[in-house]
Design a protein around this motif. Structure first.
Motif, PDB file in Angstrom:
ATOM      1  N   THR A  23      38.546 -43.863   3.302  1.00 30.90           N
ATOM      2  CA  THR A  23      37.803 -44.453   1.776  1.00 30.90           C
ATOM      3  C   THR A  23      36.272 -43.754   0.951  1.00 30.90           C
ATOM      4  O   THR A  23      36.400 -42.925   0.250  1.00 30.90           O
ATOM      5  CB  THR A  23      37.172 -46.167   1.723  1.00 30.90           C
ATOM      6  OG1 THR A  23      37.684 -47.195   1.846  1.00 30.90           O
ATOM      7  CG2 THR A  23      35.988 -46.651   0.354  1.00 30.90           C
ATOM      8  N   LYS A  74      39.152 -53.678  -5.752  1.00 33.82           N
ATOM      9  CA  LYS A  74      40.395 -52.236  -6.247  1.00 33.82           C
ATOM     10  C   LYS A  74      41.174 -52.971  -7.759  1.00 33.82           C
ATOM     11  O   LYS A  74      41.572 -52.077  -8.244  1.00 33.82           O
ATOM     12  CB  LYS A  74      40.774 -52.615  -5.174  1.00 33.82           C
ATOM     13  CG  LYS A  74      42.015 -51.403  -5.409  1.00 33.82           C
ATOM     14  CD  LYS A  74      43.494 -51.153  -4.475  1.00 33.82           C
ATOM     15  CE  LYS A  74      44.488 -50.526  -4.221  1.00 33.82           C
ATOM     16  NZ  LYS A  74      45.596 -49.433  -3.388  1.00 33.82           N
ATOM     17  N   LYS A 130      42.540 -48.027   0.097  1.00 36.10           N
ATOM     18  CA  LYS A 130      42.450 -49.517   0.852  1.00 36.10           C
ATOM     19  C   LYS A 130      41.379 -50.361   0.451  1.00 36.10           C
ATOM     20  O   LYS A 130      40.574 -50.175   0.437  1.00 36.10           O
ATOM     21  CB  LYS A 130      42.569 -49.625   1.839  1.00 36.10           C
ATOM     22  CG  LYS A 130      43.247 -51.083   3.042  1.00 36.10           C
ATOM     23  CD  LYS A 130      43.371 -50.223   4.208  1.00 36.10           C
ATOM     24  CE  LYS A 130      44.162 -51.751   5.626  1.00 36.10           C
ATOM     25  NZ  LYS A 130      43.887 -51.377   6.661  1.00 36.10           N
ATOM     26  N   GLU A 131      41.619 -51.849   0.162  1.00 37.05           N
ATOM     27  CA  GLU A 131      40.782 -52.482  -0.144  1.00 37.05           C
ATOM     28  C   GLU A 131      40.124 -53.112   0.812  1.00 37.05           C
ATOM     29  O   GLU A 131      41.226 -53.660   1.632  1.00 37.05           O
ATOM     30  CB  GLU A 131      41.491 -53.729  -1.012  1.00 37.05           C
ATOM     31  CG  GLU A 131      40.028 -54.942  -1.697  1.00 37.05           C
ATOM     32  CD  GLU A 131      40.494 -55.544  -3.027  1.00 37.05           C
ATOM     33  OE1 GLU A 131      39.583 -56.108  -3.821  1.00 37.05           O
ATOM     34  OE2 GLU A 131      41.329 -55.559  -3.460  1.00 37.05           O
ATOM     35  N   LYS A 132      38.982 -53.458   0.871  1.00 36.53           N
ATOM     36  CA  LYS A 132      38.742 -53.994   2.573  1.00 36.53           C
ATOM     37  C   LYS A 132      36.988 -54.943   2.118  1.00 36.53           C
ATOM     38  O   LYS A 132      36.578 -54.889   1.111  1.00 36.53           O
ATOM     39  CB  LYS A 132      37.550 -52.720   3.315  1.00 36.53           C
ATOM     40  CG  LYS A 132      38.446 -52.231   3.992  1.00 36.53           C
ATOM     41  CD  LYS A 132      37.977 -50.911   4.977  1.00 36.53           C
ATOM     42  CE  LYS A 132      39.200 -50.002   5.220  1.00 36.53           C
ATOM     43  NZ  LYS A 132      38.244 -49.147   6.490  1.00 36.53           N
TER      44      LYS A 132
END
Length: 525
Positions: free
Chosen positions: A283, A349, A501-503
């Motif tokens: 990220t 995101k 990547k969305e967290k």
């Protein structure tokens, strides 16, 4: 003994770190005023620069340098400010940043030549570098990532007001004979002094200090020298010497050697200025790359808009300030609405992707402008660009801050700010050289006074009508070319964002997370 003390400190931080909304807003007041001053200083000059450079008999390359000098100093100093935040009171550092800013503003206001003005802009840039790094570090320490969106409206409002007020105030100042352009610099000093006093009263940040932290001065020196050499080359190449020349080989080779040595030193330092292992985090790597591309496109593509409004379209500095309103309105609305929705839903995101799409489309539309483009069409294009940028810039920082341990918050934030500023400096330098070269080429066939428009920023009102029209067309076409170059860079930023990547957003503040991490250290041994 030390373990007990450390645990006690961690516990104190845990109990004091969570602040009420009112306490956070009070603490943010001084920070926001500091950011307001920094943005105001940058934007108040934008509309005044054509007048300032003409008054000081500067060239188009000097015009670029006055912008680049501040960006260069800010870029080179951001990592060092971020590292200092581990050692010294962050409140003190923010106040020192503002003090440097005041000193630079006063020197700029008293400048009698372009050389002094550039030195003053360097000092302003050092102060701006501190504010750029520290404000976001302090906010992350006080506010959980999930809640940061709630305060994006405050930040967005301050950013928008300063960005709108700056060009308008700058335009009014240079259009008012009894004030003069020097007040563009003097006016920021009182605001900065008030911010220093306000910070002293309102910012009460509980810090968990890390033992044994030191600054890698050799690494800092090598990074600064390498980046500065590279950026100075980018600025001078094509004007002072050819792109393909011995000077180019010497400067680029020197920069590469300095940066290679910096990497070597940083890889061996226990406390590097830019921790190389932070890039193992996917990220952080992707948001850093996207921030650099946004910086190149945004700063490089828009810093010459004011010049386009005044020279190509023939508007006054005040009118040029008003013409920037659509882009700022788009930025304000998008950043505020997106921040509120992110806090409400916890998802982020989609806003980055939408921002990348709109920024690319905005630059593509602006690549079609010329000296005859309607201001209504221009306004619509700028709204699209502003909305895209508003969705991207702060949310890239949020994504990175959410995905690193609390002990790396300062490093991650300053790395992102560093590469965004680096991208902006490269963008202004390279695209400024492209503009100067294109204008010079378009006007070289004319000879005489018009040809000088390629090297000296012209006063269109003093030129004969037929020559003025040619100069306006030259600047219009050159500005469109800058946006054409920025478009694929924005598209590349969109491509990078797609791979982030969305967290889930964390619900504890940086100070709380750091206290928890340090409390677990004794257990690890």
């Amino acid at each position: 003994m030390s373990t007990t003390a450390e645990s006690g400190t961690a516990g104190a931080a845990t109990t004091q770190a969570r602040m009420s909304r009112r306490e956070v807003l009070q603490a943010l007041s001084g920070l926001m005023l500091g950011i307001f001053v920094s943005i105001l200083a940058a934007t108040v000059v934008s509309n005044a620069l054509p007048v300032i450079i003409a008054d000081l008999n500067g060239s188009q390359s000097i015009y670029t340098w006055v912008v680049t000098a501040e960006l260069l100093a800010m870029t080179a100093s951001v990592p060092l400010w971020g590292k200092l935040a581990d050692l010294v009171s962050q409140k003190l550092l923010v106040q020192l940043s503002l003090a440097l800013f005041v000193a630079g503003s006063l020197l700029a206001g008293f400048s009698q030549d372009t050389g002094t003005l550039i030195v003053a802009r360097v000092i302003q840039g050092l102060g701006a570098g501190g504010l750029t790094a520290l404000v976001q570090i302090v906010m992350a320490a006080m506010i959980p990532p999930r809640e940061l969106g709630r305060y994006a409206g405050v930040f967005g409002a301050v950013f928008a007001v300063a960005t709108v007020a700056g060009p308008l105030i700058g335009g009014v100042i240079v259009d008012t004979s009894w004030l003069g352009w020097r007040w563009c610099f003097f006016m920021g000093a009182p605001f900065a002094l008030v911010a220093i006093v306000l910070l002293q009263k309102t910012l009460k940040l509980t810090q968990v200090r890390r033992g044994g932290v030191h600054i890698d001065w050799l690494g800092a020196l090598l990074i600064t020298a390498g980046v500065s050499t590279l950026l100075i080359w980018v600025t001078l190449a094509g004007n002072e010497f050819d792109w393909a020349s011995g000077t180019t080989a010497l400067m680029v080779g020197g920069a590469v050697v300095l940066l290679a040595l910096a990497v070597l030193v940083e890889s061996r330092s226990p406390e590097p200025v830019i921790p190389l292992d932070i890039f193992r985090n996917r990220t952080v790597t992707l948001t850093t790359l996207a921030s650099a591309l946004v910086g190149i496109a945004m700063f490089g593509g828009t810093v010459f808009l004011s010049q386009y409004f005044q020279i190509s379209l023939g508007y006054s500095p005040t009118e040029a300030g008003l013409l920037s309103l659509p882009m700022i309105a788009g930025l304000l609305v998008s950043s505020t609405v997106a921040g509120a929705l992110i806090t409400k839903t916890g998802t982020w995101k989609r806003f980055l992707v939408a921002g990348g799409v709109l920024m690319t489309v905005g630059f593509g539309l602006l690549a079609t402008i010329d000296a005859q483009t309607s201001i209504w069409v221009l306004g619509a294009y700028m709204v699209v660009l502003g909305v895209g940028v508003g969705l991207l810039m702060q949310n890239l920082v949020l994504a990175a801050q959410n995905d690193v341990p609390a002990r790396e918050l300062g490093s991650a934030t300053s790395v992102l700010s560093f590469f965004r500023s680096l991208g902006g400096t490269v963008g202004v330098s390279v695209l400024g050289a492209v503009l100067a070269s294109r204008v010079a080429g378009d006007l070289s066939v004319l000879g005489g006074g018009a040809a000088e428009g390629g090297t000296t920023v012209p006063d269109v009102s003093s030129l004969p009508p037929e020559i003025a029209g040619l100069v306006q067309d030259a600047y219009g076409n050159a500005t469109a070319e800058l946006f054409l170059i920025a478009t694929p860079l924005a598209a590349l930023a969109l491509l990078v964002v797609l791979f982030i990547k969305e967290k889930p957003l964390k619900t504890t503040s940086g100070a709380e997370r750091l206290a928890e991490e340090q409390a677990q250290l004794p257990l690890a041994h």
